[in-house]
Scaffold this motif. Structure first.
Motif, PDB file in Angstrom:
ATOM      1  N   ALA A   1       0.818  -1.211   0.000  1.00  9.17           N
ATOM      2  CA  ALA A   1       0.000   0.000   0.000  1.00  9.17           C
ATOM      3  C   ALA A   1       0.852   1.262   0.000  1.00  9.17           C
ATOM      4  O   ALA A   1       2.045   1.227   0.323  1.00  9.17           O
ATOM      5  CB  ALA A   1      -0.912   0.011   1.219  1.00  9.17           C
TER       6      ALA A   1
ATOM      7  N   PHE B   1      -4.541   6.607   4.222  1.00  9.92           N
ATOM      8  CA  PHE B   1      -4.502   5.596   3.166  1.00  9.92           C
ATOM      9  C   PHE B   1      -4.655   6.258   1.800  1.00  9.92           C
ATOM     10  O   PHE B   1      -5.474   7.167   1.628  1.00  9.92           O
ATOM     11  CB  PHE B   1      -5.635   4.604   3.393  1.00  9.92           C
TER      12      PHE B   1
ATOM     13  N   ALA C   1      -3.954   0.565  -2.256  1.00  9.98           N
ATOM     14  CA  ALA C   1      -3.370  -0.729  -1.905  1.00  9.98           C
ATOM     15  C   ALA C   1      -3.603  -1.717  -3.028  1.00  9.98           C
ATOM     16  O   ALA C   1      -4.537  -1.571  -3.826  1.00  9.98           O
ATOM     17  CB  ALA C   1      -3.970  -1.261  -0.602  1.00  9.98           C
TER      18      ALA C   1
ATOM     19  N   TYR D   1      -7.054  -0.656   4.942  1.00  5.61           N
ATOM     20  CA  TYR D   1      -7.066   0.798   5.025  1.00  5.61           C
ATOM     21  C   TYR D   1      -6.371   1.376   6.259  1.00  5.61           C
ATOM     22  O   TYR D   1      -6.083   2.561   6.291  1.00  5.61           O
ATOM     23  CB  TYR D   1      -8.516   1.290   5.002  1.00  5.61           C
TER      24      TYR D   1
END
Length: 121
Positions: A34, A46, A49, A103
């Motif tokens: 990620a 985040f 990913a 996440y």
């Protein structure tokens, strides 16, 4: 596993950059890999990913502009960033994990050192 992120820099709004993440020490083919980013004074968020089989996840604000990919044979991961905006300015980190939430930063056990992306208006 050690991760090394690279490819950051200064770009004008609307421009593109390609970030790379090189893994060493062992293969990361079974890892979820990620990208996260952290702007000054902000939490680490985040960005995108990619699973071991190629499934992709993106934060809403980068969908259609960023593309995450990986090359398991080369132990590499990439983030192609297009149509960059000033709000994309941050230090970008690559990370890897074997299990847990896609996440959440706390799920990731391996982190690179970060590469700075600055988008000027």
């Amino acid at each position: 596993v050690q991760l090394q992120a690279s490819g950051g820099g200064l770009v004008q709004a609307g421009g593109s950059l390609r970030l790379s993440c090189a893994a060493s020490g062992r293969t990361v083919s079974s890892y979820v890999m990620a990208w996260f980013r952290q702007a000054p004074g902000q939490e680490r968020d985040f960005v995108a990913a990619i699973g071991w089989s190629g499934g992709r996840y993106y934060r809403d604000s980068v969908k259609g502009r960023f593309n995450i990919s990986r090359d398991n044979g080369q132990n590499m991961m990439y983030l192609q960033m297009n149509s960059l905006k000033p709000e994309d300015t941050a230090v970008y980190y690559c990370a890897g994990r074997l299990s847990g939430s896609v996440y959440s930063p706390s799920s990731y056990t391996t982190w690179g050192q970060g590469t700075l992306v600055t988008v000027s208006s």
